[in-house]
Design a protein around this motif. Structure first.
Motif, short mmCIF file in Angstrom:
data_model
loop_
_atom_site.label_atom_id
_atom_site.label_comp_id
_atom_site.label_asym_id
_atom_site.label_seq_id
_atom_site.Cartn_x
_atom_site.Cartn_y
_atom_site.Cartn_z
N THR A 179 12.26 0.53 3.03
CA THR A 179 13.14 0.89 1.86
C THR A 179 12.29 2.26 1.10
O THR A 179 13.15 3.06 0.49
N ARG B 184 9.85 2.08 -0.86
CA ARG B 184 9.53 1.38 -2.49
C ARG B 184 8.06 1.23 -2.15
O ARG B 184 7.44 0.69 -1.43
N GLU C 17 5.02 -0.35 -4.67
CA GLU C 17 4.45 -1.38 -5.86
C GLU C 17 3.25 -1.56 -5.93
O GLU C 17 2.46 -1.27 -4.90
N ASP D 37 11.02 3.56 -6.34
CA ASP D 37 11.65 4.13 -5.20
C ASP D 37 11.39 5.16 -4.59
O ASP D 37 12.43 5.99 -4.66
#
Length: 309
Positions: A75, A77, A79, A90
């Protein structure tokens, strides 16, 4: 032309590479702190590389990014990139929206493994058009922490949950100190920059170099701490070979700047272990270890390869 960006805690490095894997241009810029600043850094880096190469930002065949933290490569993303002040971002989708070019994101150590594999000619599936052979290697990143990236059968191996190579949190001493991960006696507690800083308190700008210099001068405590560190790095090499049987373990990261002093020490420890075990001797561990050449932007090059996949 493909673009690779390595977003680090203090600086961001970028390279433009050809389809054959050749580096055309490079640039470095300071990295901002926090989600907005990191995003701005990525945007500015792409625009700067566009100016240098003379290629419209949206016309790069692909853009790849290597960044610390937990990365969902599917994706884009990111973190838990604590050193960048990122709780979550994102990054891939947002950068793709800005420039209209495909963007892939990968953990920085895993990206560096791909970059090292290109340099060594071990290759990746993504770089098959460059005519690179397919073998196996591990990239051992010695920085503030300890982690590895694996290229197996010519492909980056992430594991089922993306944590393949997190050997820094392999407990090696159940009675050891508590690690930030919650376990005790993790390998990172003896084989990392943070380990040296804890075991060898100093005001020197480069604690690892200060430690090795003091040990070279014969300081007994420095000799002891240096050996603990070198033994830990050798243990990491042993773990990587015993679990994956890679042909080569490439040592990179900030502490690889110690150069031959580090390499010679690690090989000596591996040789001593081999002398005690015919099985370990058969693995030829000292011959499998080498340093990443100084100055090679492995993570940025690897990010460009990630973008190609």
């Amino acid at each position: 032309m493909r673009l690779g960006i390595d977003i680090g805690g203090t600086k961001t490095a970028a390279v433009a590479i050809t389809g054959a894997g050749g580096i055309v241009d490079q640039v470095r810029v300071p990295t901002g702190f926090g989600a907005t600043a990191v995003m701005d850094t990525a945007v500015q880096t792409v625009r700067r590389m566009s100016e240098i190469t003379g290629i419209d930002a949206g016309s790069f065949e692909s853009i790849g990014i290597g960044i610390p933290g937990a990365v969902d490569s599917a994706t884009g993303r990111v973190e838990h990139a604590v050193n960048l002040g990122l709780g979550g971002l994102d990054l891939g989708p947002r950068l793709a929206e800005v420039f209209g070019a495909p963007v892939r994101v990968e953990n920085d150590v895993k990206a560096a493994a791909l970059g090292a594999s290109l340099l060594l000619g071990t290759g990746t599936g993504a770089g098959a058009d460059a005519g690179i052979g397919l073998t196996s290697m591990a990239y051992l990143n010695l920085g503030t922490g300890l982690a590895a990236g694996l290229v197996l059968g010519g492909e980056l191996w992430r594991g089922s949950g993306g944590i393949a190579g997190e050997i820094g949190h392999l407990p090696v001493d159940p009675r050891g100190e508590q690690c930030a991960c919650g376990q005790r006696g993790c390998l990172e507690l003896v084989a990392s920059g943070s380990a040296i800083a804890r075991l060898w308190p100093t005001d020197a700008a480069l604690p690892a170099r200060d430690l090795f210099d003091a040990a070279d001068r014969g300081d007994d405590r420095a000799v002891e701490v240096r050996q603990t560190f070198v033994d830990g790095v050798a243990a990491a090499v042993r773990v990587l070979v015993l679990t994956t049987d890679v042909e080569t373990v490439v040592v990179g990261g900030g502490l690889s700047a110690l150069g031959d002093r580090l390499l010679i020490g690690v090989r000596a420890t591996l040789a001593r272990r081999a002398a005690q075990s015919p099985f370990i001797a058969s693995l030829r561990l000292p011959d499998r270890v080498r340093l990443l050449p100084a100055g090679f932007p492995a993570a940025a090059v690897g990010a460009a390869l990630v973008g190609m996949s």
